[in-house]
Design an enzyme around this catalytic site. Structure first.
Site, short mmCIF file in Angstrom:
data_model
loop_
_atom_site.label_atom_id
_atom_site.label_comp_id
_atom_site.label_asym_id
_atom_site.label_seq_id
_atom_site.Cartn_x
_atom_site.Cartn_y
_atom_site.Cartn_z
CG ASP A 114 3.23 -6.64 1.89
OD1 ASP A 114 3.58 -7.03 3.02
OD2 ASP A 114 2.31 -5.83 1.69
CG HIS A 147 9.86 -3.50 7.36
ND1 HIS A 147 9.54 -2.59 8.34
CD2 HIS A 147 9.25 -3.07 6.23
CE1 HIS A 147 8.75 -1.65 7.84
NE2 HIS A 147 8.57 -1.93 6.55
CB SER A 202 13.33 -5.66 -7.14
OG SER A 202 14.39 -6.40 -7.69
#
Length: 285
Positions: free
Chosen positions: A88, A145, A246
């Site tokens: 995200d 991911h 980050s």
């Protein structure tokens, strides 16, 4: 002087690592009233939506870090077609790698060689390829991911500073992603080599991978780990996480046909399609 410029300049004298360790101490605190207060304050400040979390009760987490790296419900992030967003966040920049350089922000480019810790040979793999930068804000889901299925071949820890990586800093600190501490993960995929670079930032207490756990640097030197036994991760599978936010930088040897609806700073979700690849060329088969 713009406030964003002032904000970036003020970061140079700050003891980045000391501050991050201090924040990390509180993030691992198990004193119930303190960790619950920190979690509730964070949810309120950043408007975190706990309804999509696998565990929606903020008080159920043992530490702030457990809350911050919380899992989502199984159906919260369906996987799209082709190349997936690894996290995200905001797709801050993306496109072709030109003259072996990637765009950080308007007026700021950095080299693939520097990003990969000075590895000239590895950087050559990505010449003429594509890249994408995804910035994770504090409110985002903080597990990373796989954008493609791949086999891990090497992990490289690169020491560095811990500047903030928000838009104010990326606009004003040259070579930001190539000077911050980072973990470079090299994969072989059906479309050629892929690098997934987890970039550290100010008050990021730690970076973890699913195969090695938390990164614990033993010195201020570049550290390389080769994997003779294949570690295979499937498309959309979790590969790592940030303990506080980050940026993820992706580099591909192949050219990506990015979705035409995407623009710099587009909000993306983990698993969202970013585009696809033409049929793999003979050099990748």
């Amino acid at each position: 002087m713009p406030l964003s410029k002032l904000f970036s300049l003020l970061q140079y004298p700050i003891p980045h690592h000391l501050l991050s360790r201090l924040v990390g101490f509180f993030a691992e605190c198990r004193v119930a009233w303190l960790k619950n207060a920190l979690i509730r304050a964070f949810i309120k400040a950043f408007k975190v939506d706990m309804r999509e979390a696998a565990e929606p009760d903020p008080t159920a987490y043992a530490t702030f870090n457990d809350f911050f790296t919380r899992a989502l419900k199984p159906d919260a992030r369906p996987l799209g077609e082709g190349l997936l967003s690894p996290a995200d966040g905001n797709l801050s920049q993306f496109g072709p790698i030109e003259a072996d350089r990637l765009l950080q922000a308007k007026g700021h480019r950095f080299s693939v060689v520097d990003l990969l810790g000075g590895d000239v040979e590895a950087a050559r793999r990505y010449s003429g390829g594509s890249y994408a930068n995804v910035y994770l804000s504090p409110k985002d889901y903080h597990r990373v991911h796989m954008p493609l299925a791949g086999t891990l071949t090497e992990m490289v820890y690169v020491p560095g500073r811990l500047f903030s990586v928000n838009s104010a800093t990326t606009d004003h600190v040259p070579n930001l992603f190539a000077r911050n501490e980072r973990l470079v993960c090299h994969f072989d995929t059906e479309y050629g080599p892929m690098a997934v670079v987890l970039v550290g930032a100010m008050i990021v207490a730690a970076i973890e991978t699913v195969w090695a756990g938390q990164t614990t640097p033993l010195s201020g030197q570049v550290q390389r780990v080769r994997f003779d036994q294949p570690i295979r991760l499937e498309r959309g599978e979790e590969m790592g996480r940030f303990k506080l936010g980050s940026t993820v930088v992706l580099a591909f040897a192949g050219k990506v046909d990015f979705d035409t609806s995407l623009t710099p700073k587009t909000k993306v979700s983990m698993g969202q399609s970013l585009g696809g690849f033409p049929d793999p060329g003979p050099e990748f088969v």
